[in-house]
Design a protein around this motif. Structure first.
Motif, PDB file in Angstrom:
ATOM      1  N   CYS A   1       0.876  -1.183   0.000  1.00 13.43           N
ATOM      2  CA  CYS A   1       0.000   0.000   0.000  1.00 13.43           C
ATOM      3  C   CYS A   1       0.908   1.226   0.000  1.00 13.43           C
ATOM      4  CB  CYS A   1      -0.903  -0.027   1.236  1.00 13.43           C
ATOM      5  SG  CYS A   1      -1.906   1.440   1.401  1.00 13.43           S
TER       6      CYS A   1
ATOM      7  N   GLN B   1      -5.998  -5.873   4.180  1.00 12.78           N
ATOM      8  CA  GLN B   1      -6.328  -6.258   2.802  1.00 12.78           C
ATOM      9  C   GLN B   1      -5.114  -6.764   2.016  1.00 12.78           C
ATOM     10  OE1 GLN B   1      -7.963  -2.457   1.721  1.00 12.78           O
ATOM     11  NE2 GLN B   1      -6.222  -1.853   0.486  1.00 12.78           N
TER      12      GLN B   1
ATOM     13  N   LYS C   1       0.417   9.428   0.604  1.00  8.14           N
ATOM     14  CA  LYS C   1      -0.772   8.646   0.938  1.00  8.14           C
ATOM     15  C   LYS C   1      -1.947   9.528   1.336  1.00  8.14           C
ATOM     16  CE  LYS C   1      -1.163   4.999   0.855  1.00  8.14           C
ATOM     17  NZ  LYS C   1      -1.535   4.231  -0.364  1.00  8.14           N
TER      18      LYS C   1
ATOM     19  N   HIS D   1      -8.631  -2.528  -2.477  1.00  8.77           N
ATOM     20  CA  HIS D   1      -9.439  -1.460  -1.886  1.00  8.77           C
ATOM     21  C   HIS D   1     -10.929  -1.739  -2.054  1.00  8.77           C
ATOM     22  CE1 HIS D   1      -5.480   0.403  -2.184  1.00  8.77           C
ATOM     23  NE2 HIS D   1      -5.838   1.004  -1.071  1.00  8.77           N
TER      24      HIS D   1
ATOM     25  N   ASP E   1      -3.520  -0.242   5.582  1.00  9.87           N
ATOM     26  CA  ASP E   1      -4.314  -1.271   4.899  1.00  9.87           C
ATOM     27  C   ASP E   1      -3.798  -2.703   5.091  1.00  9.87           C
ATOM     28  OD1 ASP E   1      -5.931   0.756   4.015  1.00  9.87           O
ATOM     29  OD2 ASP E   1      -5.187   0.779   1.955  1.00  9.87           O
TER      30      ASP E   1
ATOM     31  N   GLU F   1      -2.609  -5.128  -3.488  1.00 14.71           N
ATOM     32  CA  GLU F   1      -1.685  -4.836  -2.385  1.00 14.71           C
ATOM     33  C   GLU F   1      -1.166  -6.135  -1.773  1.00 14.71           C
ATOM     34  OE1 GLU F   1      -3.144  -0.356  -1.279  1.00 14.71           O
ATOM     35  OE2 GLU F   1      -3.449  -1.903   0.243  1.00 14.71           O
TER      36      GLU F   1
HETATM   37 MN    MN Z   1      -4.040   0.929   0.322  1.00 10.57          MN
END
Ligand code: MN
Ligand code: PEP
Length: 298
Positions: free
Chosen positions: A54, A269, A83, A226, A266, A252
């Motif tokens: 990420c 995920q 980010k 995402h 993140d 990711e």
């Molecule tokens: Mn991300």
């Protein structure tokens, strides 16, 4: 009753003539524009796998993930240096230092890089390091940013706004095209529709993939990370996206390396490299099936 500002698919030739399949008749009903990022080609027969962290957190982490995703069959590296975070108190990325790390890792591995740019004033800087600019969901309608990205001439990965209609998304792509830059790859990343957030981060709108292909000749890929926000859903979402005709995936990945810590963004995920390998295998077998189907159809 007519509603101001309300647009539908019938308006697309007026909203985005430069990228509309109906207007640009040099592209037939099936043809896709090939967008090249170094030797990687979006829109060709082989769906492109972009994978990486990420956020760029350190040189060691980025290099370890890049090596792992390359070994798993990914063709491009992703990673955020800037980010977009919900809280200004959260990790905002390493900024220019993150860009330097990406460039170094790209040199080491040979993987071209895509990274997000959030500020029109930083487009020139990000272009010095990146092979492709990512415009994130939150900035899909940041028109000054789209114009700068268009002027830069770099390939652009344009993510769908989290509440954007197809018309708004293609309208955003037209801003880039209007600056003379047609190297645009669209990316579906899930939308905030009911019941987003209850059991997945967003609602993965796979039906938009064939709809995009009907309206424009630009390639379209899917970000299952995402879209779902749940690592255990990413493999199935990736395979489904390929079935729906996606030209690629943006995924990711996190992996163990010396001194590895949980990703700062993140983490829930991020898939591991072994799962990425399964996804790449699926893409390969899917291509074989598609070619066999084609051969039988003739
Ligand atoms: Mn991300
Ligand atoms: C990302 O891909 O790093 C990202 C922030 O995604 P999105 O803009 O889709 O939220």
């Amino acid at each position: 009753m007519s509603i101001a500002g309300n647009v539908g698919l019938a308006d697309l030739p007026r909203i985005c003539p430069l990228i509309s399949r109906r207007v640009q008749s040099s592209f037939n009903a099936e043809e896709t524009l090939i967008v090249a990022v170094k030797e990687v080609q979006f829109g060709g027969v082989r769906p492109v796998t972009i994978a990486g962290p990420c956020a760029v957190e350190s040189f060691e982490q980025t290099l370890a993930v890049a090596r792992a995703v390359k070994a798993a069959g990914a063709e491009m590296l992703r990673g955020g240096a800037f980010k977009p975070r919900t809280s200004p108190h959260d990790f905002q990325g390493l900024g220019v230092e993150g860009l330097r790390i990406l460039r170094e890792v790209s040199r080491e591995t040979g993987l071209p890089i895509v990274t997000e740019v959030m500020d029109p004033r930083l487009v020139e800087t990000v272009c010095e390091y990146a092979d492709m600019l990512q415009i994130g969901s939150r900035n899909m309608q940041n028109y000054p940013l789209l114009i700068e990205a268009g002027k830069s001439g770099k390939p652009v990965l344009l993510k769908r706004g989290m509440a954007a209609s197809l018309c708004e998304w293609l309208g955003a792509a037209e801003y880039i095209a209007k600056e003379g830059n047609l190297d645009i790859v669209l990316c579906e990343r899930g939308i905030k529709a009911f019941p987003a957030g209850e059991y997945s981060r967003n609602v993965l709108d796979l039906s938009v993939v064939p709809a995009v292909k009907e309206q424009t000749f630009l390639p379209v890929i899917v970000d299952p990370s995402h879209a779902t926000g749940v690592a255990s859903m990413v493999e199935a979402a990736s395979c489904a996206a390929i079935e729906f005709g996606s030209h690629g995936l943006l995924i990711e990945v996190a992996c163990d390396h010396e001194g590895a810590a949980k990703p700062r963004c993140d983490a829930a995920q991020a898939i591991n490299p072994a799962t990425l390998r399964n996804i790449v295998r699926f893409i390969e077998s899917h291509m074989e099936v598609r070619m066999m189907r084609k051969a039988h159809a003739v």
